[in-house]
Write a protein that holds these residues in place. Sequence first.
Motif: not given
Length: 239
Positions: A50, A104, A196
Amino acid sequence: MKKLLFPLFAAISMGLSGCSSLQSLSNYLSEADAAMAIKDALTIGANLGANSLGQKNSFSREVLLAAVLPQGAQQVINTLDKLGLATEFNRFANTLDDAAVNATLKSAPIFVDGIRRMSIRDAITIVKNGGTAATDYLRNKIGDSLRNAVTPVMRTALNEYNIIPQWDKLVGPAKLLLGSKASLNLDLDHILAVMLTNEMFKKIEQQEINIRTNASARTTSSLQRVFGRDWNTSGTTTR
């Protein structure tokens, strides 16, 4: 004198026996220990992923194009270029990157929570298998639920950056010219959520390999104990 010596010898014997037992326990890997280490590794990978993907320009134009234009992408791009829309498309891709980065950062807790709640079976086998076995297990076990959980987060980000109207306006002319030849994805929130999560899994894979092969990456006692040795040549137990 003998009465005094016997308790002393007994104490020494018990002490040595205790050391032997501790040494014996250290040579075995339990399912609980293995599961804890796997979750530590995956959680660290998710957080690092992340942080890495949560930076501007983390998602390349090629990755974004592959997500929203999986088939006939070049044909659509060429058509947009002929229509004088290439600049607008690049601007759209930059905005899409911003939205993906935003999503994200907000998705990291979803990954971490999913990992912590995940029930791990055959944890010892996962540890022994090496490579990306833990990430593969995560992907197979809760990959779909993670993608579903990320989709509304992505939808919120797309709405925040006004992506959908931009997308419709941009591809409208291309759709008119190409007709049925244009394979255009319109369900952007789900499509980009899949993108993602796939990118996150790649980052988690990289960190798992790093933890398995690099001692300095084992930042918790659980990781040091479980991934600090080759259990294929050591004992294991299900205690």
